[in-house]
Design a protein around this motif. Structure first.
Motif, PDB file in Angstrom:
ATOM      1  N   HIS A  11      10.208   9.641  64.485  1.00 58.37           N
ATOM      2  CA  HIS A  11      11.412   9.422  65.291  1.00 58.37           C
ATOM      3  C   HIS A  11      11.430  10.435  66.441  1.00 58.37           C
ATOM      4  O   HIS A  11      12.437  11.103  66.707  1.00 58.37           O
ATOM      5  N   GLU A  12      10.294  10.537  67.098  1.00 62.89           N
ATOM      6  CA  GLU A  12      10.087  11.491  68.167  1.00 62.89           C
ATOM      7  C   GLU A  12      11.023  11.211  69.349  1.00 62.89           C
ATOM      8  O   GLU A  12      11.438  10.081  69.568  1.00 62.89           O
ATOM      9  N   HIS A  13      11.324  12.240  70.097  1.00 63.21           N
ATOM     10  CA  HIS A  13      12.215  12.110  71.242  1.00 63.21           C
ATOM     11  C   HIS A  13      11.760  13.064  72.347  1.00 63.21           C
ATOM     12  O   HIS A  13      11.040  14.032  72.096  1.00 63.21           O
ATOM     13  N   VAL A  14      12.180  12.760  73.575  1.00 62.68           N
ATOM     14  CA  VAL A  14      11.799  13.572  74.727  1.00 62.68           C
ATOM     15  C   VAL A  14      12.812  14.706  74.905  1.00 62.68           C
ATOM     16  O   VAL A  14      14.023  14.487  74.852  1.00 62.68           O
ATOM     17  N   ALA A  44       8.043  21.109  53.918  1.00 67.85           N
ATOM     18  CA  ALA A  44       7.404  22.258  54.581  1.00 67.85           C
ATOM     19  C   ALA A  44       8.431  23.177  55.243  1.00 67.85           C
ATOM     20  O   ALA A  44       8.067  24.140  55.914  1.00 67.85           O
ATOM     21  N   GLY A  45       9.714  22.850  55.075  1.00 68.30           N
ATOM     22  CA  GLY A  45      10.767  23.700  55.609  1.00 68.30           C
ATOM     23  C   GLY A  45      11.289  23.303  56.969  1.00 68.30           C
ATOM     24  O   GLY A  45      12.153  23.988  57.530  1.00 68.30           O
ATOM     25  N   ASP A  46      10.792  22.200  57.509  1.00 70.49           N
ATOM     26  CA  ASP A  46      11.226  21.754  58.836  1.00 70.49           C
ATOM     27  C   ASP A  46      12.345  20.724  58.668  1.00 70.49           C
ATOM     28  O   ASP A  46      12.113  19.529  58.517  1.00 70.49           O
ATOM     29  N   ILE A  47      13.578  21.193  58.714  1.00 65.36           N
ATOM     30  CA  ILE A  47      14.759  20.335  58.575  1.00 65.36           C
ATOM     31  C   ILE A  47      15.329  20.082  59.961  1.00 65.36           C
ATOM     32  O   ILE A  47      15.588  21.029  60.712  1.00 65.36           O
ATOM     33  N   GLN A  48      15.530  18.802  60.303  1.00 67.75           N
ATOM     34  CA  GLN A  48      15.996  18.466  61.648  1.00 67.75           C
ATOM     35  C   GLN A  48      17.379  17.818  61.623  1.00 67.75           C
ATOM     36  O   GLN A  48      17.824  17.277  60.590  1.00 67.75           O
ATOM     37  N   THR A  49      18.033  17.866  62.759  1.00 67.14           N
ATOM     38  CA  THR A  49      19.435  17.468  62.881  1.00 67.14           C
ATOM     39  C   THR A  49      19.693  16.040  62.441  1.00 67.14           C
ATOM     40  O   THR A  49      20.698  15.756  61.782  1.00 67.14           O
ATOM     41  N   LEU A  50      18.788  15.125  62.784  1.00 66.48           N
ATOM     42  CA  LEU A  50      19.022  13.707  62.524  1.00 66.48           C
ATOM     43  C   LEU A  50      18.359  13.213  61.248  1.00 66.48           C
ATOM     44  O   LEU A  50      18.249  12.008  61.043  1.00 66.48           O
ATOM     45  N   ASP A  51      17.954  14.121  60.379  1.00 73.57           N
ATOM     46  CA  ASP A  51      17.257  13.705  59.161  1.00 73.57           C
ATOM     47  C   ASP A  51      18.108  12.772  58.302  1.00 73.57           C
ATOM     48  O   ASP A  51      17.609  11.768  57.771  1.00 73.57           O
ATOM     49  N   ARG A 105      26.763   8.880  54.150  1.00 74.48           N
ATOM     50  CA  ARG A 105      27.946   9.756  54.192  1.00 74.48           C
ATOM     51  C   ARG A 105      27.606  11.076  54.891  1.00 74.48           C
ATOM     52  O   ARG A 105      28.436  11.629  55.630  1.00 74.48           O
ATOM     53  N   ALA A 106      26.393  11.577  54.663  1.00 76.39           N
ATOM     54  CA  ALA A 106      25.975  12.801  55.341  1.00 76.39           C
ATOM     55  C   ALA A 106      25.860  12.580  56.845  1.00 76.39           C
ATOM     56  O   ALA A 106      26.239  13.443  57.646  1.00 76.39           O
ATOM     57  N   ALA A 107      25.357  11.426  57.242  1.00 73.73           N
ATOM     58  CA  ALA A 107      25.220  11.114  58.664  1.00 73.73           C
ATOM     59  C   ALA A 107      26.575  10.963  59.332  1.00 73.73           C
ATOM     60  O   ALA A 107      26.757  11.350  60.499  1.00 73.73           O
ATOM     61  N   ILE A 108      27.551  10.411  58.607  1.00 72.56           N
ATOM     62  CA  ILE A 108      28.900  10.272  59.158  1.00 72.56           C
ATOM     63  C   ILE A 108      29.515  11.652  59.394  1.00 72.56           C
ATOM     64  O   ILE A 108      30.222  11.880  60.385  1.00 72.56           O
ATOM     65  N   PRO A 111      27.976  15.398  63.434  1.00 68.77           N
ATOM     66  CA  PRO A 111      28.388  14.966  64.772  1.00 68.77           C
ATOM     67  C   PRO A 111      27.236  14.485  65.649  1.00 68.77           C
ATOM     68  O   PRO A 111      27.452  13.840  66.670  1.00 68.77           O
ATOM     69  N   HIS A 112      25.981  14.775  65.247  1.00 67.61           N
ATOM     70  CA  HIS A 112      24.816  14.397  66.035  1.00 67.61           C
ATOM     71  C   HIS A 112      24.262  13.056  65.553  1.00 67.61           C
ATOM     72  O   HIS A 112      23.892  12.922  64.387  1.00 67.61           O
ATOM     73  N   ARG A 113      24.198  12.083  66.459  1.00 67.05           N
ATOM     74  CA  ARG A 113      23.630  10.772  66.138  1.00 67.05           C
ATOM     75  C   ARG A 113      22.890  10.255  67.366  1.00 67.05           C
ATOM     76  O   ARG A 113      23.198  10.650  68.490  1.00 67.05           O
ATOM     77  N   PRO A 114      21.915   9.353  67.159  1.00 63.30           N
ATOM     78  CA  PRO A 114      21.170   8.809  68.304  1.00 63.30           C
ATOM     79  C   PRO A 114      22.103   8.105  69.285  1.00 63.30           C
ATOM     80  O   PRO A 114      23.023   7.384  68.889  1.00 63.30           O
ATOM     81  N   THR A 115      21.848   8.319  70.566  1.00 60.68           N
ATOM     82  CA  THR A 115      22.656   7.688  71.605  1.00 60.68           C
ATOM     83  C   THR A 115      22.613   6.168  71.474  1.00 60.68           C
ATOM     84  O   THR A 115      21.541   5.578  71.335  1.00 60.68           O
ATOM     85  N   GLY A 116      23.779   5.563  71.498  1.00 56.97           N
ATOM     86  CA  GLY A 116      23.863   4.110  71.420  1.00 56.97           C
ATOM     87  C   GLY A 116      23.886   3.573  70.013  1.00 56.97           C
ATOM     88  O   GLY A 116      24.047   2.369  69.811  1.00 56.97           O
ATOM     89  N   SER A 117      23.735   4.443  69.009  1.00 56.92           N
ATOM     90  CA  SER A 117      23.757   4.005  67.604  1.00 56.92           C
ATOM     91  C   SER A 117      24.729   4.844  66.788  1.00 56.92           C
ATOM     92  O   SER A 117      24.545   5.027  65.584  1.00 56.92           O
ATOM     93  N   GLU A 118      25.763   5.337  67.435  1.00 62.49           N
ATOM     94  CA  GLU A 118      26.692   6.245  66.773  1.00 62.49           C
ATOM     95  C   GLU A 118      27.414   5.592  65.591  1.00 62.49           C
ATOM     96  O   GLU A 118      27.763   6.257  64.617  1.00 62.49           O
ATOM     97  N   GLU A 119      27.619   4.271  65.681  1.00 62.56           N
ATOM     98  CA  GLU A 119      28.381   3.587  64.631  1.00 62.56           C
ATOM     99  C   GLU A 119      27.526   3.172  63.443  1.00 62.56           C
ATOM    100  O   GLU A 119      28.043   2.740  62.408  1.00 62.56           O
ATOM    101  N   ARG A 120      26.217   3.297  63.533  1.00 63.25           N
ATOM    102  CA  ARG A 120      25.333   2.757  62.504  1.00 63.25           C
ATOM    103  C   ARG A 120      25.588   3.335  61.108  1.00 63.25           C
ATOM    104  O   ARG A 120      25.533   2.592  60.116  1.00 63.25           O
TER     105      ARG A 120
END
Length: 504
Positions: A162-165, A211-218, A240-243, A246-255
């Motif tokens: 789920h790579e991003h620029v 490996a210890g790499d926890i990211q915001t949108l996991d 429930r954790a995603a709700i 506050p950080h969600r992919p742009t355009g998919s906030e309601e998913r």
């Protein structure tokens, strides 16, 4: 291969565009990607991460620059390698299972050319719609994704999945804006491949987190993986954790709300809990038609007709006012109108029922049950065959749709309309069925007797091969004309003799 006459001034390309993609065994998808890219790109960069199906050869034959890259379970690494090979001023980086709509393709270059001199504008989000690769049907999910950006050293991909620029300069004046006239179709979530893809993504995310790499949108991405894999308890946990995040992919906030609501329904959770999530989703996204549409379907299945009617009516209102291409509400709209039609029938509101059924069929005309219900209402309202045929010819293709219409009409109160479409169908009805539809009972009865007499003749000719008990049982099934009548006996004997001669 590419036409440059409109891109040049004084023999120089005004803006050079590099179309980039990373691939592995994409022979099914890549030809469409190449065809699309050829329309707007000055070079095509294809990075192959280990294909064995001829993908690289397809790309080379189409004129792409093909590079090999050792796969290391990191999508960003492969994509950044592709960026290193690109020589264009701008990058259009889509996946192999993504392609611009036919209307969007000619808009890509003019959009880039328009903003090329505006240094603060460094990229464009485009509207992505998920569709079924086999049918082209909407899957009911969409997003805003960054697919076009300047080719600079400070714009790079991050994330093994789920790579991003990201902008390494962190320039506050740098902008990524939405391109309202560009739409991409994505087939990567098609039903026949989604579970395999979700399992792959889940393994990569879990390995990174271990490996210890926890990211915001996991939580968001884990929710999607588990939902696709039908692990609903885990889906609920991460939804429930995603709700809460506050950080969600742009355009998919309601998913996350959509996934949680669907998950609770699929798990058969209590009505109060389901309604609570529904109301919370409504409050968070009051313009989103998807939520009342989903709740309306749930209420209808539970036979809560009043709640279903209210939810569907609200969903239709929101869909008409705020619909965005690819919204899930579009896939539920025909069903919503069909249910409202059924409720209108129960209320005795036949004209409203006709209107609802018609709108349902306009959204999906191949709904057998809805079309049958529509026929029943029209019959109760006194519609004749001429009116019905005129309507059907306006909605369907008379010749190609004749088999479907004949199949639905055969059990309706419009037998003559059924015969009309049967004439244009390659699949013909048996003569006796046609006679009954035409109201010719005598011909139908004569045909039935004829069939039974043929059966009797066969029994006489071949009866010696079966036991006396079976022969006796068969005689009881014969019409009176085939037994106890000398003229009938003689006729049957002649038929049997002819069959015997054929057997010999």
């Amino acid at each position: 291969m590419l036409v440059y006459c409109q891109r040049r001034r004084e023999g120089r390309i005004l803006v050079k565009i590099s179309a980039c993609v990373i691939v592995k065994n994409e022979a099914e998808n890549l030809p469409r990607w190449l065809e699309s890219a050829q329309e707007f790109a000055d070079e095509m960069i294809v990075v192959d991460t280990g294909s064995s199906d001829g993908t690289a050869a397809l790309a080379a034959q189409a004129g792409a620059k093909v590079y090999s890259f050792q796969w290391m379970d990191d999508f960003s690494a492969a994509k950044n390698f592709a960026l290193d090979q690109a020589t264009g001023d701008w990058i259009v980086f889509t996946d192999a299972d993504e392609y611009f709509t036919e209307e969007s393709i000619p808009r890509v270059r003019p959009l880039i050319a328009t903003y090329d001199k505006q240094e603060k504008i460094n990229g464009f989000f485009v509207h992505l719609i998920n569709i079924d690769m086999d049918t082209g049907a909407l899957l009911g999910t969409s997003a805003e994704v960054l697919r076009i950006f300047r080719n600079t050293s400070w714009l790079r991909f991050f994330g093994n999945i789920h790579e991003h620029v990201e902008n390494l300069k962190q320039d506050p004046d740098s902008e990524m804006i939405f391109a309202p006239n560009l739409t991409i179709y994505h087939t990567g979530y098609s039903p026949r491949i989604i579970k395999k893809k979700a399992a792959r993504n889940l393994a990569l995310i879990c390995a990174r987190r271990a490996a210890g790499d926890i990211q915001t949108l996991d939580a968001y991405h884990l929710m999607d993986c588990y939902f696709s894999l039908e692990d609903y308890p885990k889906t609920e946990q991460y939804a429930r954790a995603a709700i809460s995040n506050p950080h969600r992919p742009t355009g998919s906030e309601e998913r996350p709300y959509l996934i949680l609501l669907n998950t609770l329904i699929l798990m058969g959770r209590g009505a109060d809990e389901i309604e609570e999530v529904y109301r919370s989703a409504q409050k968070a996204f009051p313009q989103k038609a998807d939520f009342p549409m989903i709740y309306g379907l749930y209420a209808w299945d539970q036979q809560h007709l009043k709640s279903a009617y209210e939810a569907y009516a609200e969903g239709i209102r929101l869909d008409e006012e705020y619909y965005r291409a690819g919204d899930f509400s579009a896939t539920l709209l025909p069903n919503a109108y069909a249910c409202l039609g059924e409720i209108a029938v129960l209320r005795g509101e036949m004209e409203a029922a006709v209107d609802f059924f018609l709108k349902s069929l306009q959204g999906n005309k191949y709904q057998n049950t809805v079309l049958s219900a529509f026929f029943r209402v029209l019959y109760q309202m006194g519609a004749d065959d001429a009116v019905l045929i005129s309507f059907l010819n306006g909605l369907y293709q008379r010749d190609s749709d004749a088999p479907f219409l004949t199949g639905v009409l055969i059990g309706s109160a419009f037998p003559r309309t059924c015969l009309y479409y049967e004439r244009y169908s390659e699949k013909k009805l048996p003569p006796r069925r046609r006679a009954l539809l035409a109201g010719d009972v005598r011909a139908a009865a004569a045909s039935l007797v004829e069939d039974m007499e043929r059966s009797a003749a066969l029994a006489m000719a071949y009866g010696g091969a079966v036991s006396q008990e079976i022969q006796g049982a068969f005689v009881l099934l014969l019409p009176q004309s085939c037994r106890g009548n000398r003229s009938g006996d003689r006729r049957m004997e002649r038929r049997a003799a002819r069959l015997e001669e054929g057997k010999a």
